[in-house]
Design an enzyme around this catalytic site. Structure first.
Site, PDB file in Angstrom:
ATOM      1  N   CYS A  65       0.769  -1.228   0.044  1.00 19.25           N
ATOM      2  CA  CYS A  65       0.104   0.117   0.034  1.00 19.25           C
ATOM      3  C   CYS A  65       0.943   1.123   0.198  1.00 19.25           C
ATOM      4  O   CYS A  65       0.571   2.303  -0.742  1.00 19.25           O
ATOM      5  CB  CYS A  65      -1.029  -0.132   1.164  1.00 19.25           C
ATOM      6  SG  CYS A  65      -2.340  -1.359   1.363  1.00 19.25           S
ATOM      7  N   ASP A  66       1.757   1.404   0.653  1.00 20.10           N
ATOM      8  CA  ASP A  66       2.935   2.175   0.769  1.00 20.10           C
ATOM      9  C   ASP A  66       3.287   2.488  -0.601  1.00 20.10           C
ATOM     10  O   ASP A  66       3.318   3.690  -1.196  1.00 20.10           O
ATOM     11  CB  ASP A  66       3.915   1.895   1.700  1.00 20.10           C
ATOM     12  CG  ASP A  66       4.966   2.985   1.702  1.00 20.10           C
ATOM     13  OD1 ASP A  66       5.662   3.498   0.771  1.00 20.10           O
ATOM     14  OD2 ASP A  66       5.471   3.539   2.935  1.00 20.10           O
TER      15      ASP A  66
END
Length: 175
Positions: A65-66
């Protein structure tokens, strides 16, 4: 009663149930309400008239997600007339810290933690975990869905190129 799609996604190979309908290209984008960093409600209608890239992620505090958020932040700087929105159930404060630390300035992060309105409307709510699955939706200025990708395995990246290509296509070519 919410629609449930058993085995709608997997996480590290384990099957999970998705709550909400499976969104299809050509349908009207569902309305939703999520919170911005100042705890103010934001809806689909808040960006009416714009093309939107809606990105559903489980948590900004995970490596995929980062990386996904950073990639779309970079791409958003090159896109004119497109609003890029990352939606997760992370608290707005945590999203704000992440964006500040990561230098995220070109995308809008919204929190679906309060009532998972986005997750239920777009069929990305993982029932057993109360997290959102990984998915991408391109919504045109008239609120019509032009592109959808439900990433089958939550720990994998979406197809960035296809999503970005869908944003750049004229509307008629996306159908």
């Amino acid at each position: 009663m919410d629609i449930e799609r058993k085995n709608g996604t997997t996480l590290k190979g384990n099957p999970f149930t998705l709550v909400g309908p499976e969104i299809k290209v050509g349908q009207k984008a569902p309305e939703f309400t999520a919170l911005d960093g100042s705890l103010q409600p934001v809806t689909l209608a808040s960006s009416k008239g714009k093309t939107r890239l809606l990105v559903s992620v489980p948590s900004l505090d995970t490596p995929v997600c980062d990386a996904e958020t950073r990639r779309f932040n970079e791409e958003a700087a090159k896109l004119s007339g497109v609003e890029v929105v990352i939606v997760s159930v992370d608290l707005p404060f945590a999203q704000g810290r992440f964006c500040q630390t990561a230098g995220i300035k070109n995308v809008k992060c919204l929190s679906d933690h309060r009532d998972v309105s986005f997750g239920k409307a777009y069929g990305t709510l993982i029932k057993e975990l109360r997290l959102l699955s990984r998915a991408i939706f391109v919504v045109d200025a008239s609120d019509t869905i032009q592109y959808v990708e439900y990433v089958p395995e939550v720990s994998q990246h979406p197809n960035y190129e296809k999503a970005l290509e869908a944003l750049k296509q004229p509307q008629a070519a996306r159908r």
